[in-house]
Design a protein around this motif. Structure first.
Motif, PDB file in Angstrom:
ATOM      1  N   MET A 179      -4.397   9.833  -5.083  1.00  0.00           N
ATOM      2  CA  MET A 179      -4.728   8.407  -4.718  1.00  0.00           C
ATOM      3  C   MET A 179      -4.083   7.212  -3.894  1.00  0.00           C
ATOM      4  N   PHE A 180      -4.562   6.489  -3.401  1.00  0.00           N
ATOM      5  CA  PHE A 180      -4.250   5.465  -2.516  1.00  0.00           C
ATOM      6  C   PHE A 180      -3.636   4.382  -3.410  1.00  0.00           C
ATOM      7  N   ASN A 181      -2.655   3.894  -3.436  1.00  0.00           N
ATOM      8  CA  ASN A 181      -2.189   2.746  -4.394  1.00  0.00           C
ATOM      9  C   ASN A 181      -2.111   1.432  -3.726  1.00  0.00           C
ATOM     10  N   ALA A 182      -2.411   0.201  -4.491  1.00  0.00           N
ATOM     11  CA  ALA A 182      -2.087  -0.920  -4.116  1.00  0.00           C
ATOM     12  C   ALA A 182      -1.352  -1.699  -5.236  1.00  0.00           C
ATOM     13  N   ILE A 183      -0.078  -2.232  -4.919  1.00  0.00           N
ATOM     14  CA  ILE A 183       0.833  -2.813  -5.882  1.00  0.00           C
ATOM     15  C   ILE A 183       0.793  -4.155  -5.511  1.00  0.00           C
ATOM     16  N   ASP A 184       0.734  -4.944  -6.673  1.00  0.00           N
ATOM     17  CA  ASP A 184       0.886  -6.604  -6.464  1.00  0.00           C
ATOM     18  C   ASP A 184       2.315  -6.812  -6.042  1.00  0.00           C
ATOM     19  N   ALA A 185       2.708  -7.276  -4.757  1.00  0.00           N
ATOM     20  CA  ALA A 185       3.800  -7.416  -4.210  1.00  0.00           C
ATOM     21  C   ALA A 185       4.717  -8.428  -5.085  1.00  0.00           C
ATOM     22  N   GLU A 186       4.046  -9.452  -5.649  1.00  0.00           N
ATOM     23  CA  GLU A 186       4.765 -10.349  -6.153  1.00  0.00           C
ATOM     24  C   GLU A 186       5.190 -10.110  -7.491  1.00  0.00           C
ATOM     25  N   PHE A 215       0.745  -1.286  -0.111  1.00  0.00           N
ATOM     26  CA  PHE A 215      -0.037   0.147  -0.038  1.00  0.00           C
ATOM     27  C   PHE A 215       0.877   1.320   0.121  1.00  0.00           C
ATOM     28  N   ALA A 216       0.711   2.113  -0.999  1.00  0.00           N
ATOM     29  CA  ALA A 216       1.773   3.317  -1.030  1.00  0.00           C
ATOM     30  C   ALA A 216       0.604   4.448  -1.184  1.00  0.00           C
ATOM     31  N   ASN A 217       0.663   5.527  -0.462  1.00  0.00           N
ATOM     32  CA  ASN A 217       0.161   6.885  -0.487  1.00  0.00           C
ATOM     33  C   ASN A 217       0.866   7.802  -1.320  1.00  0.00           C
ATOM     34  N   ALA A 218       0.150   8.419  -2.436  1.00  0.00           N
ATOM     35  CA  ALA A 218       0.801   9.555  -2.984  1.00  0.00           C
ATOM     36  C   ALA A 218       0.377  10.770  -2.322  1.00  0.00           C
ATOM     37  N   GLU A 219       1.057  11.485  -1.794  1.00  0.00           N
ATOM     38  CA  GLU A 219       0.887  12.709  -0.949  1.00  0.00           C
ATOM     39  C   GLU A 219       0.246  13.661  -1.248  1.00  0.00           C
ATOM     40  N   PHE A 220       0.459  14.242  -2.591  1.00  0.00           N
ATOM     41  CA  PHE A 220       0.237  15.513  -3.338  1.00  0.00           C
ATOM     42  C   PHE A 220      -0.976  15.393  -4.312  1.00  0.00           C
ATOM     43  N   VAL A 221      -1.980  16.251  -3.950  1.00  0.00           N
ATOM     44  CA  VAL A 221      -3.105  16.549  -4.678  1.00  0.00           C
ATOM     45  C   VAL A 221      -2.779  17.285  -6.217  1.00  0.00           C
ATOM     46  N   ILE A 222      -2.975  16.777  -7.196  1.00  0.00           N
ATOM     47  CA  ILE A 222      -2.816  17.158  -8.605  1.00  0.00           C
ATOM     48  C   ILE A 222      -3.952  16.951  -9.421  1.00  0.00           C
ATOM     49  N   PRO A 223      -3.995  18.003 -10.342  1.00  0.00           N
ATOM     50  CA  PRO A 223      -5.208  17.756 -11.502  1.00  0.00           C
ATOM     51  C   PRO A 223      -4.992  16.658 -12.248  1.00  0.00           C
ATOM     52  N   HIS A 224      -6.376  16.181 -12.598  1.00  0.00           N
ATOM     53  CA  HIS A 224      -6.477  15.265 -13.713  1.00  0.00           C
ATOM     54  C   HIS A 224      -7.316  15.628 -14.768  1.00  0.00           C
ATOM     55  N   PRO A 225      -6.781  15.475 -16.209  1.00  0.00           N
ATOM     56  CA  PRO A 225      -5.674  14.977 -16.507  1.00  0.00           C
ATOM     57  C   PRO A 225      -4.418  16.277 -15.977  1.00  0.00           C
ATOM     58  N   MET A 269       4.992  -6.968  -8.832  1.00  0.00           N
ATOM     59  CA  MET A 269       5.376  -5.307  -8.649  1.00  0.00           C
ATOM     60  C   MET A 269       4.876  -4.813  -9.969  1.00  0.00           C
ATOM     61  N   GLU A 270       3.279  -4.940 -10.153  1.00  0.00           N
ATOM     62  CA  GLU A 270       2.551  -4.344 -10.872  1.00  0.00           C
ATOM     63  C   GLU A 270       1.599  -3.633 -10.119  1.00  0.00           C
ATOM     64  N   MET A 271       0.890  -2.462 -10.731  1.00  0.00           N
ATOM     65  CA  MET A 271      -0.145  -1.837 -10.014  1.00  0.00           C
ATOM     66  C   MET A 271      -1.419  -2.965  -9.848  1.00  0.00           C
ATOM     67  N   ALA A 272      -2.198  -2.832  -8.790  1.00  0.00           N
ATOM     68  CA  ALA A 272      -3.184  -3.702  -8.629  1.00  0.00           C
ATOM     69  C   ALA A 272      -4.539  -2.636  -8.556  1.00  0.00           C
ATOM     70  N   PHE A 273      -4.561  -1.633  -8.001  1.00  0.00           N
ATOM     71  CA  PHE A 273      -5.561  -0.745  -8.048  1.00  0.00           C
ATOM     72  C   PHE A 273      -5.165   0.701  -7.326  1.00  0.00           C
ATOM     73  N   GLN A 274      -5.993   1.724  -7.904  1.00  0.00           N
ATOM     74  CA  GLN A 274      -5.899   3.054  -7.212  1.00  0.00           C
ATOM     75  C   GLN A 274      -7.234   3.485  -6.739  1.00  0.00           C
ATOM     76  N   VAL A 275      -7.189   4.096  -5.642  1.00  0.00           N
ATOM     77  CA  VAL A 275      -8.486   4.626  -4.980  1.00  0.00           C
ATOM     78  C   VAL A 275      -8.321   6.171  -4.810  1.00  0.00           C
ATOM     79  N   ILE A 276      -9.271   6.941  -5.317  1.00  0.00           N
ATOM     80  CA  ILE A 276      -9.300   8.194  -5.422  1.00  0.00           C
ATOM     81  C   ILE A 276      -9.714   8.728  -4.041  1.00  0.00           C
ATOM     82  N   VAL A 277      -9.113   9.631  -3.178  1.00  0.00           N
ATOM     83  CA  VAL A 277      -9.731  10.115  -2.093  1.00  0.00           C
ATOM     84  C   VAL A 277      -9.696  11.749  -1.995  1.00  0.00           C
ATOM     85  N   ASP A 278     -10.539  11.915  -0.874  1.00  0.00           N
ATOM     86  CA  ASP A 278     -10.545  13.257  -0.530  1.00  0.00           C
ATOM     87  C   ASP A 278      -9.198  13.834   0.384  1.00  0.00           C
ATOM     88  N   GLY A 279      -9.028  14.767   0.211  1.00  0.00           N
ATOM     89  CA  GLY A 279      -7.790  15.364   0.925  1.00  0.00           C
ATOM     90  C   GLY A 279      -6.490  14.902   0.229  1.00  0.00           C
TER      91      GLY A 279
END
Ligand code: K7E
Ligand code: CUA
Ligand code: CA
Length: 639
Positions: free
Chosen positions: A219-226, A193-203, A228-238
């Motif tokens: 976004m909050f990011n989940a990476i497949d550990a074995e 689980f990896a947090n992206a800290e900064f808010v950015i515009p999309h695109p 090492m590819e992205m599994a999913f991302q979750v858009i968050v407030d703040g």
């Protein structure tokens, strides 16, 4: 050894700094006030008390010549970009593992093997590591991998602990600044689980500075550990700062300090409360499996929206308000609590993990009903760690202290009972960030050692000019009282570290010939018809020259070869020594080429032979009495 005034036994009230605290309590804290408070921190020791402490400490941490440490420590190298391996309790540095940096000794960032792992991101030669974490099975370290973030270039790297080399690097798409990083603990580390800290515009195409827009988020990011590819991302407030996962495999939680989505200090401190966001992993997985996701900005990664809509929660997340710009998020080793550290509030918030099912079932009027205590600990709580005996240890950045407190007693006090949950406050030198107790991230937390990573060392070491080292302190927590036993200077700046029992890490003594680390190079050699263990050959392929040789102390298989000026030369060396510890190196003088070749390893490096003339190459690892004589010559003929 300990200084009486450090102990503050049982007192909930902070003896000093009350006025400073009320300062921090107001919404109007400015950077200048915070900086001023920082400068006031601690400074309450004497040279004499150090000397006494030092004497008692010596016996505790002494690991005699030839003796081995009890623990492996993996240290972040901070914005230096590497991972360091230390022995604990001696705090001796055992090894460095280059990751996001370029390393002259091993050739990391220079060799073809490392460039394959770095991929596109090889163009960056800097990194900023914060959070090293060891993979787990059933909530215990399995010793397989260590993962670490790169805040500077939004990457996550994996280190194979059997060889202590980085074997995978992933750039997380469509986000900026991967900061908080934690692993799923149960049933095993399926996700990083990896947090992206900064808010950015999309695109993020340069159309706006606006962070308040609904298309500006992180976004909050989940990476497949074995894989090492992205599994999913979750858009968050703040925004997102630190995170941790629970011991059921169901929930992960992150702190947010910028619920305001502001871009300046005043703005980011406007709200009295920010929040902890909790992620429901099974619900996210189910949505993705059912195809209920979007793709973002040209990436194929499944994205779900975890933001509130018109004040209503998404199915994936819950937001729990906590005071004010929280920082660290730590799961207690008994699996009961997520603890959010207040930073600008003198409190930490204890979230009962066994209430989260009810929270997601909307059984509470107020999401803060999951908070079972909010103990007041001191100024600037940043991170908390655990001894497995019901005590927690929280760093107080502004007070320059570590506070030991009891979790059950804090809960009783929150219910109104008169209990003194604070057990001890210990001065540390100075301004601590992370602290980490032995095995604290697992169900096996053993309460023996506590490492405190101090951001300032001031007068603790011989002066080194304007740039000071940080100070990584070792504290004995095996008894009732915390005892400082060691000061360790460290370079820029290890935010965090992790300790594992030495039996949990199993390393190879020499390379296996079919190790995937250099399999790509073996594959290329095969195409050239080369037997790497026996052949010493030069293959000419237009402007490209491939030089294959063996090395065995104290000689290279080839002591000379000839190329034409302007040729692109690839030197591939296989170390056929089978003896542990006999590593060779290869340096081509005046060509910027250097690499490690350890026993049974194949390494390769590519450079341009742009200067006509005779050029010596030599072995850089002292391997034999005739090491200096382990040389060869490249003749570059004029074009
Ligand atoms: Cu410095 Cu974990 Cu990046 Cu706190 S973080 S100190
Ligand atoms: Cu081989 Cu020195
Ligand atoms: Ca805030």
């Amino acid at each position: 050894m300990s200084d009486k005034k450090n102990q503050t036994p049982g007192s909930v009230e902070e003896p000093r700094g009350v006025s400073r605290r009320s300062f921090l309590g107001t919404g109007a804290v400015t950077g200048a006030v915070l900086a001023g408070a920082t400068a006031l921190g601690a400074g309450t020791f004497t040279r004499e008390s150090w000397a006494a402490a030092a004497k008692e400490a010596k016996s505790k941490v002494h690991v005699g010549p030839g003796e081995l440490d009890e623990y492996y420590g993996f240290w972040s190298g901070g914005h230096q970009g590497e991972v360091r391996v230390l022995g604990v309790p001696s705090m001796r540095e055992l090894m460095r593992i280059p990751v996001f940096n370029v390393d002259s000794a091993t050739g990391w960032g220079l060799t073809n093997e490392s460039k394959r792992i770095l991929g596109d991101s090889a163009k960056y030669q800097n990194g900023d590591c914060h959070h090293p974490h060891i993979s787990m099975t059933d909530g215990k370290y399995d010793g397989k991998y260590l993962f670490i973030n790169d805040k500077a270039n939004s990457r996550v790297a994996r280190i194979r602990l059997d060889i202590m080399k980085c074997d995978k690097i992933l750039t997380v798409p469509n986000v900026q600044a991967i900061h908080g990083l934690r692993l799923q603990k149960v049933p095993y580390t399926k996700y990083v689980f990896a947090n992206a800290e900064f808010v950015i515009p999309h695109p993020n195409d340069g159309h706006t500075f606006d962070l308040q827009d609904k298309n500006s988020f992180t976004m909050f990011n989940a990476i497949d550990a074995e894989k090492m590819e992205m599994a999913f991302q979750v858009i968050v407030d703040g925004n997102l700062d630190n995170s941790d996962a629970d011991y059921t495999g169901k929930y992960a939680a992150s702190t947010c300090y910028n619920s305001e989505k502001a871009y300046d200090l005043g703005g980011m401190m406007r709200n009295e409360r920010d929040w902890v966001v909790v992620f429901n992993i099974p619900r996210i997985e189910a949505a993705i499996k059912a195809g209920k996701f979007i793709n973002l900005d040209g990436s194929k990664v499944p994205v779900v929206d975890g933001r509130k809509t018109d004040g209503k929660d998404s199915e994936f997340t819950r937001y729990i308000p906590v005071p004010k710009n929280p920082h660290g998020l730590n799961t207690s080793s008994d699996g009961k609590y997520f603890i959010a550290n207040g930073k600008l509030s003198p409190t930490v918030s204890m979230i009962a993990i066994d209430r989260l099912d009810d929270l997601f079932a909307d059984r509470f009027k107020d999401p803060r009903e999951v908070i079972v205590a909010e103990p007041e600990l001191g100024l600037g709580p940043l991170h908390t760690t655990f001894d497995g005996r019901g005590n927690a240890y929280t760093t107080l950045f502004i007070d320059s202290q570590v506070v030991k407190w009891n979790m059950d007693e804090a809960i009783r006090a929150y219910k109104g009972e008169k209990v003194n949950y604070i057990k001890q406050k210990l001065d540390v030198q100075y301004q601590p960030g992370h602290n980490h107790a032995s095995l604290t991230e697992t169900s096996e937390a053993d309460g023996k050692w506590l490492v405190v990573l101090c951001k300032f060392s001031k007068d603790r070491f011989l002066p080194t000019g304007p740039l000071h080292p940080e100070n990584d302190q070792l504290i004995d927590i095996s008894g009732e009282e915390m005892k400082l036993v060691h000061d360790g200077p460290a370079f820029a700046e290890p935010h965090d570290c992790i300790l594992a029992r030495r039996d949990q890490i199993k390393t190879q003594k020499i390379w296996s010939r079919n190790d995937p680390f250099f399999a790509g190079t073996v594959e290329l050699a095969k195409k050239d018809g080369i037997n790497l263990e026996t052949d010493n050959k030069v293959i000419r392929d237009g402007n490209k020259v491939r030089v294959y040789m063996t090395s065995m102390a104290p000689a290279y298989g080839l002591t000379e070869f000839t190329v034409k000026q302007g040729n692109e030369v690839t030197v591939t060396i296989t170390n056929i020594d089978q003896i542990e510890d006999v590593s060779h190196g290869f340096v081509m003088t005046n060509h910027g080429a250097s690499m490690e070749i350890s026993p049974q390893q194949t390494s390769s490096i590519t450079f341009t032979a742009d200067k006509a003339g005779l050029h010596w190459y030599y072995c850089s690892w002292f391997c034999h009495a005739l090491h200096m004589e382990m040389v060869g010559r490249m003749l570059v003929e004029k074009a």
